[in-house]
Design an enzyme around this catalytic site. Structure first.
Site, mmCIF file in Angstrom:
data_model
loop_
_atom_site.group_PDB
_atom_site.id
_atom_site.type_symbol
_atom_site.label_atom_id
_atom_site.label_comp_id
_atom_site.label_asym_id
_atom_site.label_seq_id
_atom_site.Cartn_x
_atom_site.Cartn_y
_atom_site.Cartn_z
ATOM 1 N N HIS A 246 0.888 -1.000 0.052
ATOM 2 C CA HIS A 246 0.016 0.077 -0.212
ATOM 3 C C HIS A 246 0.873 1.325 -0.129
ATOM 4 C CE1 HIS A 246 -3.135 2.739 1.294
ATOM 5 N NE2 HIS A 246 -3.906 1.794 0.838
ATOM 6 N N GLU B 230 -7.999 -4.609 -0.963
ATOM 7 C CA GLU B 230 -8.406 -5.226 -2.168
ATOM 8 C C GLU B 230 -8.378 -6.922 -1.801
ATOM 9 O OE1 GLU B 230 -9.492 -3.398 -4.067
ATOM 10 O OE2 GLU B 230 -8.252 -1.875 -4.867
HETATM 11 N N1 COA Z 1 4.473 -7.416 -4.932
HETATM 12 C C1 COA Z 1 5.588 -7.117 -5.184
HETATM 13 N N2 COA Z 1 6.350 -6.352 -4.748
HETATM 14 C C2 COA Z 1 6.064 -5.223 -4.426
HETATM 15 C C3 COA Z 1 4.437 -5.045 -4.161
HETATM 16 C C4 COA Z 1 3.771 -6.309 -4.500
HETATM 17 N N3 COA Z 1 2.280 -6.183 -4.494
HETATM 18 N N4 COA Z 1 4.434 -3.872 -3.642
HETATM 19 C C5 COA Z 1 5.311 -3.262 -3.656
HETATM 20 N N5 COA Z 1 6.654 -3.989 -4.184
HETATM 21 C C6 COA Z 1 7.649 -3.680 -4.283
HETATM 22 C C7 COA Z 1 8.179 -2.742 -5.160
HETATM 23 O O1 COA Z 1 8.362 -3.396 -6.673
HETATM 24 C C8 COA Z 1 9.323 -1.911 -5.157
HETATM 25 O O2 COA Z 1 10.357 -2.818 -5.201
HETATM 26 P P1 COA Z 1 11.667 -2.247 -5.998
HETATM 27 O O3 COA Z 1 12.166 -1.175 -5.053
HETATM 28 O O4 COA Z 1 12.649 -3.271 -6.211
HETATM 29 O O5 COA Z 1 11.176 -1.736 -7.219
HETATM 30 C C9 COA Z 1 9.242 -1.959 -3.494
HETATM 31 O O6 COA Z 1 8.190 -2.979 -3.028
HETATM 32 C C10 COA Z 1 8.477 -0.844 -3.075
HETATM 33 O O7 COA Z 1 7.248 -0.511 -3.420
HETATM 34 P P2 COA Z 1 6.629 0.983 -3.678
HETATM 35 O O8 COA Z 1 7.046 1.287 -5.007
HETATM 36 O O9 COA Z 1 7.322 1.707 -2.578
HETATM 37 O O10 COA Z 1 5.239 0.846 -3.467
HETATM 38 P P3 COA Z 1 4.200 1.758 -3.918
HETATM 39 O O11 COA Z 1 3.898 2.757 -2.816
HETATM 40 O O12 COA Z 1 4.546 2.594 -5.320
HETATM 41 O O13 COA Z 1 2.838 1.015 -4.591
HETATM 42 C C11 COA Z 1 0.790 -0.369 -4.682
HETATM 43 C C12 COA Z 1 1.804 0.655 -3.734
HETATM 44 C C13 COA Z 1 -0.399 -0.448 -3.868
HETATM 45 C C14 COA Z 1 0.845 0.156 -5.804
HETATM 46 C C15 COA Z 1 2.041 -1.522 -4.727
HETATM 47 O O14 COA Z 1 2.333 -2.078 -3.460
HETATM 48 C C16 COA Z 1 1.074 -2.664 -5.335
HETATM 49 O O15 COA Z 1 1.345 -2.622 -6.979
HETATM 50 N N6 COA Z 1 0.613 -3.438 -4.949
HETATM 51 C C17 COA Z 1 -0.282 -4.587 -5.794
HETATM 52 C C18 COA Z 1 -1.432 -4.037 -6.405
HETATM 53 C C19 COA Z 1 -2.748 -3.635 -5.470
HETATM 54 O O16 COA Z 1 -2.749 -4.523 -4.654
HETATM 55 N N7 COA Z 1 -3.244 -2.608 -5.601
HETATM 56 C C20 COA Z 1 -4.314 -2.471 -4.380
HETATM 57 C C21 COA Z 1 -3.896 -1.152 -3.667
HETATM 58 S S1 COA Z 1 -5.080 -0.669 -2.599
#
Ligand code: COA
Length: 367
Positions: free
Chosen positions: A246, A312
């Protein structure tokens, strides 16, 4: 542009742009406060009508007699269906919802929009599956009426489970759709325009899009013992695990607990009366196993960044246990969140200032 160093807050992350009494997301502690209540307590104590009434009251909106007002408004919204032409037949549920809500005149009352969101979501689903829309039953609670209009089982146990979902996601700080509604409100535009803008924002896959893919993932895994292998392969391929992580929460999203609890109660109730093939129980067990395994693998890969289940994850399991088509998940979410959008619209109109940030110009300048 001068060369003076400036900070650009891309995405406005961490920037405080207003004050609110409506909700607070404390990502570090994994806490969500809605109208002065922790979300776990909020969802356990109030049904959708009571929660909406409290949230609207916190925004300074008259919410007296909301159950009756919603009941009347659902019936009236159903009567508008012939005026909508083909709007609700659009393929995408959010597209249909946006088109349907846009038909309402400028001075529409708040409960009419909440009622219309539910009536139009259900009518869209019925029309897309070649069936006639079902009129709302008078005198029901909103959650039960929505299940009924969708043509799904609407007994007390299932209605309570949907209610917990609607209450759990009713508001969540300044997320993109809520902010969109506030921007429209800040220009002193009307409520319908704000809600339509919010639906447009929620339609985006970065905001409202993960429950469908969570379900696909659970179906692909199939059995708890296959979770580890599947998840490892996904991560090795560089893909993200749906329903995990998140932007704000550094702990498990507290709404995941609300939904998991609702599911546990639903599953037990259905099993107790023999109204269950075991499908919900199996899905729930699988979801728990996948969540645990995903959290373990993500902790190994990202010890610096806690990545836990978000809302989700269990939304997918709960809504599908109620028989709701994944194509409708975002629209059902909008049915709940419309209450939050309206509260934020009201608060912004009462106290807010025109939202007008600036951008760093990086284009060319003549001469
Ligand atoms: N699965 C695998 N790796 C994940 C991940 C996940 N669900 N969520 C984050 N990461 C990884 C990223 O790839 C990143 O790795 P890197 O630094 O090697 O590139 C690291 O964790 C940090 O992530 P970050 O970019 O800080 O997360 P974010 O704040 O940009 O993203 C989300 C938040 C929700 C978009 C992300 O966690 C995600 O894509 N989740 C899956 C989709 C989802 O469930 N969306 C609904 C949200 S309510």
């Amino acid at each position: 542009m001068s060369d003076v160093a400036v900070t650009v807050h891309e995405g406005l992350e961490g920037v405080l742009v207003t004050r609110t009494r409506l909700s607070h997301v404390d990502g570090e502690r994994g806490r969500l406060i809605v109208a002065g209540h922790d979300v776990e307590d909020w969802a356990a104590r109030f049904d959708f009508e009571q929660a909406s009434q409290r949230l609207w009251a916190a925004a300074g909106l008259d919410a007296a007699g909301l159950s009756e007002r919603l009941d009347v408004a659902r019936a009236r919204a159903f009567e508008t269906l012939p005026q909508l032409g083909d709007a609700l037949r659009r393929e995408d549920a959010m597209d249909a919802l946006r088109a349907g809500l846009a038909h309402w005149p400028e001075h529409t009352r708040p409960e009419e929009l909440v009622a219309a969101a539910a009536v139009y979501t259900a009518a869209h689903a019925r029309l897309r599956s070649g069936c006639e829309p079902i009129a709302p039953c008078r005198g029901q609670r909103h959650a039960q009426a929505l299940l009924g209009m969708l043509g799904l089982a609407d007994d007390a146990d299932r209605s309570r489970a949907l209610d917990a979902y609607l209450v759990g996601v009713i508001d969540h700080g300044l997320n993109a759709s809520t902010f969109a509604a506030r921007v429209v409100a800040s220009a002193h535009s009307d409520l319908v325009s704000a809600v339509v803008a919010a639906v447009g924002a929620l339609k985006g896959p970065l905001h409202g899009g993960a429950p469908g893919p969570v379900l696909d993932m659970l179906d692909a895994i199939g059995e708890p013992e296959r979770a580890r292998g599947y998840l490892q392969a996904e991560l090795t391929a560089g893909r993200r695990i749906m329903g995990m992580g998140h932007r704000i929460y550094r702990q498990r999203d507290p709404r995941a607990l609300v939904l998991e609890r609702a599911l546990t109660q639903l599953e037990a109730a259905l099993r107790a009366r023999g109204d269950e093939s075991g499908r919900t129980q199996k899905r729930l067990e699988l979801a728990r196993a996948v969540e645990q395994e995903a959290a373990r693998l993500l902790a190994e890969r990202h010890p610096e960044r806690p990545l836990q289940a978000n809302v989700e994850f269990y939304t997918a399991v709960l809504l599908s246990a109620l028989g709701i088509d994944p194509a409708l998940f975002s629209a059902v979410f909008a049915c709940a969140r419309s209450v939050g959008w309206i509260a934020h619209f009201t608060e912004q109109r009462k106290h807010g200032r025109l939202i007008r940030p600036s951008a760093l110009y990086i284009g060319t300048t003549p001469g």
